[in-house]
Design a protein around this motif. Sequence first.
Motif, short mmCIF file in Angstrom:
data_model
loop_
_atom_site.label_atom_id
_atom_site.label_comp_id
_atom_site.label_asym_id
_atom_site.label_seq_id
_atom_site.Cartn_x
_atom_site.Cartn_y
_atom_site.Cartn_z
N LEU A 96 36.79 18.97 6.72
CA LEU A 96 36.75 17.55 6.36
C LEU A 96 36.43 17.41 4.87
O LEU A 96 35.68 18.20 4.30
CB LEU A 96 35.70 16.81 7.18
CG LEU A 96 35.93 16.76 8.69
CD1 LEU A 96 34.74 16.11 9.39
CD2 LEU A 96 37.22 16.00 9.01
N GLN A 97 37.00 16.40 4.26
CA GLN A 97 36.72 16.13 2.85
C GLN A 97 35.36 15.45 2.75
O GLN A 97 35.20 14.29 3.13
CB GLN A 97 37.81 15.24 2.27
CG GLN A 97 37.69 15.03 0.76
CD GLN A 97 37.94 16.30 -0.03
OE1 GLN A 97 38.74 17.12 0.37
NE2 GLN A 97 37.25 16.45 -1.15
N LEU A 98 34.36 16.20 2.23
CA LEU A 98 33.02 15.64 2.12
C LEU A 98 32.92 14.77 0.87
O LEU A 98 33.22 15.22 -0.23
CB LEU A 98 31.98 16.77 2.04
CG LEU A 98 31.86 17.68 3.27
CD1 LEU A 98 30.86 18.79 2.99
CD2 LEU A 98 31.43 16.87 4.48
N SER A 99 32.47 13.55 1.05
CA SER A 99 32.31 12.65 -0.08
C SER A 99 31.14 13.10 -0.94
O SER A 99 30.25 13.82 -0.50
CB SER A 99 32.07 11.21 0.39
OG SER A 99 30.80 11.12 1.03
N CYS A 100 31.14 12.65 -2.19
CA CYS A 100 30.04 12.97 -3.10
C CYS A 100 28.73 12.42 -2.56
O CYS A 100 27.68 13.06 -2.67
CB CYS A 100 30.33 12.41 -4.49
SG CYS A 100 29.10 12.84 -5.74
N GLU A 101 28.77 11.25 -1.94
CA GLU A 101 27.56 10.65 -1.39
C GLU A 101 26.99 11.47 -0.24
O GLU A 101 25.77 11.60 -0.10
CB GLU A 101 27.85 9.22 -0.92
CG GLU A 101 28.11 8.23 -2.04
CD GLU A 101 26.97 8.21 -3.06
OE1 GLU A 101 25.79 8.12 -2.63
OE2 GLU A 101 27.25 8.29 -4.26
N MET A 102 27.88 12.05 0.57
CA MET A 102 27.41 12.89 1.67
C MET A 102 26.75 14.16 1.13
O MET A 102 25.70 14.59 1.62
CB MET A 102 28.59 13.26 2.58
CG MET A 102 28.21 14.21 3.71
SD MET A 102 26.98 13.52 4.84
CE MET A 102 28.03 12.42 5.80
N ARG A 103 27.33 14.75 0.09
CA ARG A 103 26.74 15.95 -0.52
C ARG A 103 25.39 15.63 -1.15
O ARG A 103 24.44 16.41 -1.07
CB ARG A 103 27.70 16.54 -1.54
CG ARG A 103 28.84 17.35 -0.89
CD ARG A 103 29.86 17.77 -1.91
NE ARG A 103 30.86 16.73 -2.09
CZ ARG A 103 31.54 16.49 -3.20
NH1 ARG A 103 31.33 17.19 -4.26
NH2 ARG A 103 32.42 15.53 -3.27
#
Length: 287
Positions: free
Chosen positions: A148-155
């Motif tokens: 899944l493409q992890l968003s910057c906010e999730m990281r």
Amino acid sequence: MNSSVIISLPNSDDTNVIEPVSLMYYNSDTPSINSRINLKQNLFSFLLEGQKSVQYAGTQVKIDANQFLLLSSGNCLMSEKKAAPDGEYSSILLFFDNKLLIDFFMRRPQKMNSLKHKNNQTPIVSFEKDTFLINFIDSLGFMLKSNLQLSCEMRKLKLEELLLHLSEYYPEKIQQLHSLSFEANDDLLIRQAITDGINNTMTVEELAFLCHMSLSTFKRRFAIIYGTSPNKWLLEKRMQKAAQLLKQGDFKVSEIYFELGYESLSSFIQSFKQIHGITPKQYQMAN
């Protein structure tokens, strides 16, 4: 891997933009010795399988799969190898900007001010994996394997989760983390790096890299501090150590050359004779 090649991490994309937080999985079945790494960001290195050694100027840490490291941005030497012949080396890497770290501490001034300030700044902080951290690392692995493409906010959220746990349960280490931006003047860096150089296989070129200097600048600054060349200084100090080990009588000549980082017994004997005028065996018999 060619140890003379400088590897910059993390790698930027085609736009040359480095994300404030990035996550990646790394594995290899080929050992690397003293790879020259330029860390453009701070790094949590979660070792999954294998063994890892990291060397900065003046400090070195070795870990196994029960531990993980926090590394400061800057130049370091990394060695990675498998723990077993049929195994592999694998790790999860979490890179992050120093700005995020500063922001984390600024939002928690009371907690940070309650810690005793000690002169224990270091570019490397090691941690043992507790139950929470094992599950946290597993969650990072699940995210990476899900494609899944992890968003910057999730990281950023995962980084925040990790920092909160460490600040709650490892406050003394967090104090080291708080002072992670490792700064030292050139002379101090040289003194720290060269002292460590006596006890390992680092070359003068690798020492210069750890001190963030060109080889010519390192040699020039070294000569000002010590009044001799780094090659000559290291040779004399290593042969002094060899003489001490021979006097103790606990080591054979064939063991000492390996301890001092020589690739062959003949080259060690030649170096010893250059400094002491006799062979290591003759020296040991005379003492």
